[in-house]
Design a protein around this motif. Structure first.
Motif, PDB file in Angstrom:
ATOM      1  N   LEU A  49      -4.537   8.442  10.369  1.00 11.72           N
ATOM      2  CA  LEU A  49      -5.470   9.312  10.987  1.00 11.72           C
ATOM      3  C   LEU A  49      -6.874   8.718  11.554  1.00 11.72           C
ATOM      4  O   LEU A  49      -7.384   9.456  12.068  1.00 11.72           O
ATOM      5  CB  LEU A  49      -5.563  10.251   9.889  1.00 11.72           C
ATOM      6  N   GLY A  50      -7.146   7.491  10.984  1.00 12.15           N
ATOM      7  CA  GLY A  50      -8.243   6.972  11.567  1.00 12.15           C
ATOM      8  C   GLY A  50      -9.358   6.645  10.558  1.00 12.15           C
ATOM      9  O   GLY A  50     -10.415   6.673  10.618  1.00 12.15           O
ATOM     10  N   MET A  86       0.858  -0.895  -0.089  1.00 11.58           N
ATOM     11  CA  MET A  86      -0.044   0.032  -0.026  1.00 11.58           C
ATOM     12  C   MET A  86       0.882   1.080   0.003  1.00 11.58           C
ATOM     13  O   MET A  86       1.940   1.285   0.548  1.00 11.58           O
ATOM     14  CB  MET A  86      -0.884  -0.085   1.245  1.00 11.58           C
ATOM     15  N   PRO A  87       0.342   1.927  -0.479  1.00 13.70           N
ATOM     16  CA  PRO A  87       1.128   3.280  -0.803  1.00 13.70           C
ATOM     17  C   PRO A  87       1.198   4.043   0.471  1.00 13.70           C
ATOM     18  O   PRO A  87       0.182   3.736   1.323  1.00 13.70           O
ATOM     19  CB  PRO A  87       0.748   4.216  -1.854  1.00 13.70           C
ATOM     20  N   THR A  88       2.155   4.816   0.475  1.00 11.11           N
ATOM     21  CA  THR A  88       2.263   5.614   1.841  1.00 11.11           C
ATOM     22  C   THR A  88       1.190   6.681   2.276  1.00 11.11           C
ATOM     23  O   THR A  88       0.716   6.802   3.147  1.00 11.11           O
ATOM     24  CB  THR A  88       3.462   6.360   1.853  1.00 11.11           C
ATOM     25  N   ILE A  89       0.342   6.985   1.076  1.00  7.95           N
ATOM     26  CA  ILE A  89      -0.677   8.059   1.308  1.00  7.95           C
ATOM     27  C   ILE A  89      -1.769   7.174   2.046  1.00  7.95           C
ATOM     28  O   ILE A  89      -2.302   7.725   2.843  1.00  7.95           O
ATOM     29  CB  ILE A  89      -1.190   8.497   0.027  1.00  7.95           C
ATOM     30  N   PHE A  90      -1.926   6.168   1.670  1.00  7.05           N
ATOM     31  CA  PHE A  90      -2.951   5.436   2.132  1.00  7.05           C
ATOM     32  C   PHE A  90      -2.734   4.772   3.656  1.00  7.05           C
ATOM     33  O   PHE A  90      -3.603   4.832   4.503  1.00  7.05           O
ATOM     34  CB  PHE A  90      -3.225   3.861   1.465  1.00  7.05           C
ATOM     35  N   LEU A  91      -1.224   4.596   3.796  1.00  5.46           N
ATOM     36  CA  LEU A  91      -0.925   4.585   5.360  1.00  5.46           C
ATOM     37  C   LEU A  91      -1.162   5.563   6.280  1.00  5.46           C
ATOM     38  O   LEU A  91      -1.597   5.590   7.243  1.00  5.46           O
ATOM     39  CB  LEU A  91       0.410   3.727   5.171  1.00  5.46           C
ATOM     40  N   GLY A  92      -0.776   6.787   5.559  1.00  5.82           N
ATOM     41  CA  GLY A  92      -0.758   7.954   6.415  1.00  5.82           C
ATOM     42  C   GLY A  92      -2.356   8.217   6.604  1.00  5.82           C
ATOM     43  O   GLY A  92      -2.682   8.721   7.714  1.00  5.82           O
ATOM     44  N   ILE A  93      -3.264   8.135   5.681  1.00  4.78           N
ATOM     45  CA  ILE A  93      -4.762   8.268   6.027  1.00  4.78           C
ATOM     46  C   ILE A  93      -5.381   7.305   6.877  1.00  4.78           C
ATOM     47  O   ILE A  93      -6.113   7.712   7.738  1.00  4.78           O
ATOM     48  CB  ILE A  93      -5.290   8.196   4.423  1.00  4.78           C
ATOM     49  N   SER A  94      -4.916   5.871   6.811  1.00  4.25           N
ATOM     50  CA  SER A  94      -5.273   5.003   7.815  1.00  4.25           C
ATOM     51  C   SER A  94      -4.532   5.409   9.228  1.00  4.25           C
ATOM     52  O   SER A  94      -5.366   5.083  10.150  1.00  4.25           O
ATOM     53  CB  SER A  94      -5.094   3.619   7.526  1.00  4.25           C
TER      54      SER A  94
END
Length: 177
Positions: free
Chosen positions: A11-12, A1-9
């Motif tokens: 955040l909750g 998973m890209p890092t953006i998706f990990l950053g968004i996840s």
């Protein structure tokens, strides 16, 4: 998973659920726009147009009312002037009738006065004629008495005075010579 998706996840946020909600929101927005927003705008525009027509009709009614009030004021002024003219005419007619009545009364009074003068003249002439007839009768009676007796001046005068005294004139013998 890209890092953006990990950053968004981190955040909750659940990205697939978020995307599904965004798609649902967009579809709902499109449906509302087609089914509710356009008809609602159409209804609001129609209402706005009816309100504007009502305001225009109100303005027209105000204009007509103002025009009607002016016409009524003109008619009232015209009626007032006609009334004043009729009053003036009636006063003129009344004055003319009064003057004609005065003239007729003067003429009638003059005629009555002239008639009375004529009657007085007739009465006077009649009285003078009666006095002349009576005086002539008295003179004849006196002359008859004088002729029957002697021609004495004193006796003649006395006889005339007796005849005048006996006369029914009510004069009391005032006309002595």
């Amino acid at each position: 998973m890209p890092t953006i998706f990990l950053g968004i996840s981190a955040l909750g946020f659940n990205l697939p659920a978020l995307i599904a909600q965004i798609i649902n929101f967009t579809l709902l927005l499109i449906i509302f726009r087609l089914l509710l927003y356009k008809p609602l705008l159409k209804i609001l525009d129609e209402r706005k147009q009816r309100i504007q027509e009502g305001l225009d009709a109100s303005d027209e009614a105000k204009r007509r009312l103002s025009q009607t009030e002016q016409e009524v004021a003109k008619e009232l002024e015209k009626a007032r002037q006609q009334g004043q003219e009729q009053i003036a005419q009636a006063q003129q007619i009344s004055a003319r009738i009064q003057e004609e009545s005065r003239q007729a009364a003067r003429i009638e009074a003059e005629q009555l006065l002239e008639r009375a003068r004529g009657e007085i003249q007739l009465e006077r002439d009649s009285a003078i004629a009666a006095l002349r007839r009576e005086f002539a009768g008295l003179t004849i009676t006196a002359a008859e008495r004088v002729i029957k007796e002697e021609l004495d001046v004193n006796k003649h005068r006395r006889l005339i005075e007796e005849v005048l005294a006996e006369a029914p004139s009510g004069d009391g013998g005032r006309a002595r010579t």
